[in-house]
Write a protein that holds these residues in place. Structure first.
Motif, short mmCIF file in Angstrom:
data_model
loop_
_atom_site.label_atom_id
_atom_site.label_comp_id
_atom_site.label_asym_id
_atom_site.label_seq_id
_atom_site.Cartn_x
_atom_site.Cartn_y
_atom_site.Cartn_z
N THR A 116 3.18 16.86 17.16
CA THR A 116 2.26 18.01 17.14
C THR A 116 0.97 17.74 17.91
N TYR A 176 10.74 22.38 16.21
CA TYR A 176 10.62 23.62 16.96
C TYR A 176 11.97 23.96 17.56
N ARG A 194 9.13 17.55 17.62
CA ARG A 194 8.06 17.43 18.60
C ARG A 194 6.81 16.90 17.93
N ASN A 217 5.01 24.85 16.16
CA ASN A 217 5.86 23.93 15.40
C ASN A 217 5.72 24.17 13.90
N ARG A 218 6.80 23.92 13.18
CA ARG A 218 6.70 23.82 11.74
C ARG A 218 6.39 22.38 11.42
N LYS A 264 14.38 27.53 13.91
CA LYS A 264 13.35 27.76 12.90
C LYS A 264 12.93 29.22 12.90
N PHE A 324 17.40 23.01 17.50
CA PHE A 324 16.00 22.61 17.32
C PHE A 324 15.85 21.18 17.80
#
Length: 356
Positions: free
Chosen positions: A297, A257, A295, A268-269, A261, A292
């Motif tokens: 998730t 994140y 993190r 989040n990705r 991004k 970035f």
């Protein structure tokens, strides 16, 4: 004129003689001195939880060299027992004091730095070296020799091992420093029952002591096996210094994140766990010059770039820190990167960015 020359020459001889007598070194003799018995006597088993604790106090009498006007400097030397101090190790700051206090952490560091094996008994000899003088003509004496048996420790590791498997091959957890037992690590866990195995002499094997569940969610030596009912990637924690001792298993999925991004205000990705490489991976378009971080998730756990101020629970190694700094991308344009997060080495977590 001849009388004047004779008087002058005689005067020089007198001055020369006086100078010589003033610089004659005092006579010294090796009369010895005694290193007193250890207090306490040991044997000693060092602990990462007691790094600042007193280990032993060493005292000795003044070295008798026949000279009372100058005090010698004393150096404590240790060596592997029976080697006759072939390779002496200095174990204090040389001084004129007649006593030295050893702390557990200090001696532990010296032993490990000189090749002694953690979790194994180190059999060492101890003596005091007395040095009188400051030049190449030093007068050196040695005290008697005492023996000490002491078991050093390494940074604490625990192997979270499926029952029936070899602990040497199991995922490891590691403490945040030499003097803590807050072990953590990450691993993919299959369904089954597990135990936390300790190492002995730096070796993990199934005959070593282990920790299990005490029936109330805490750890205890030789406790019941711990059930893992769902396969997945877990954050594994254990702390054997607390009372009661604690452990936790938390499903841990990771993403990225931050402003780098696309759609930085969104979620989040999520990264994908590669079971072959045992790493988290994601190929994604990222904005150059923007930051970035990683993190978890399922929680607010964050891994950022290394921050030397992050210690203890926030220590994740020398590349990444929990709640660490932003990671910035080079350039100013958007490019596609393959991002990899490697959590296989406990408290030694790393990442890579490969531009596509």
């Amino acid at each position: 004129m001849k009388n004047i020359l004779k008087i002058t020459a005689f005067a020089f001889l007198l001055i020369s003689f006086a100078s010589c007598t003033d610089t004659i070194d005092p006579k010294v003799s090796p009369n010895g001195f005694t290193l007193n018995a250890l207090n306490p006597t040991g044997p000693f088993v060092l602990s990462p939880l007691d790094g600042d604790n007193l280990l032993a106090t060493l005292t000795w009498g003044p070295a008798d060299s026949g000279v009372t006007t100058v005090s010698p400097k004393y150096t404590l030397e240790i060596a592997k027992a029976g080697t006759n101090f072939e390779k002496p190790i200095v174990a204090n700051t040389p001084s004129t004091a007649l006593t030295v206090v050893w702390q557990e952490g200090y001696i532990n560091a010296i032993l490990l730095a000189n090749g002694f094996v953690p979790d194994a008994v180190a059999d060492i000899d101890i003596r005091v070296k007395s040095v009188l003088g400051e030049n190449t003509n030093n007068f050196v004496q040695y005290s008697n020799t005492l023996n000490m048996k002491v078991t050093p420790f390494a940074q604490l590791f625990l192997a979270f091992t499926k029952v029936g498997d070899n602990p040497a091959n199991a995922p490891k957890t590691k403490s945040s420093s030499l003097y803590t037992s807050d072990c953590e690590g990450y691993a993919w866990l299959e369904v089954g029952t597990y135990r936390f195995y300790t190492s002995v002499g730096g070796v993990f094997q199934s005959s070593n002591p282990y920790y299990g569940d005490n029936g109330s969610g805490a750890l205890v030596l030789n406790g019941a096996a711990i059930n893992v009912t769902t396969a997945g990637f877990y954050l594994i924690k254990a702390d054997i210094s607390k009372s009661p001792t604690t452990y936790s298993l938390t499903v841990s999925e990771w993403g990225i994140y931050g402003l780098a991004k696309p759609n930085p205000t969104g979620v989040n990705r999520k990264m994908i766990y590669n079971t072959a490489t045992k790493k988290w991976e994601l190929t994604v378009l990222l904005n150059g010059g923007k930051p970035f971080r990683f993190r978890n998730t399922a929680s607010t756990l964050i891994l950022g770039a290394f921050d030397e101020t992050k210690v203890g629970a926030n220590y994740a190694g020398t590349v990444l820190s929990y709640n660490g700094k932003d990671i910035y991308l080079a350039g100013t344009t958007a490019s596609t990167y393959t991002v990899t997060l490697d959590l296989n080495t406990p408290r030694g977590y790393t990442y890579t960015l490969v531009k596509q």
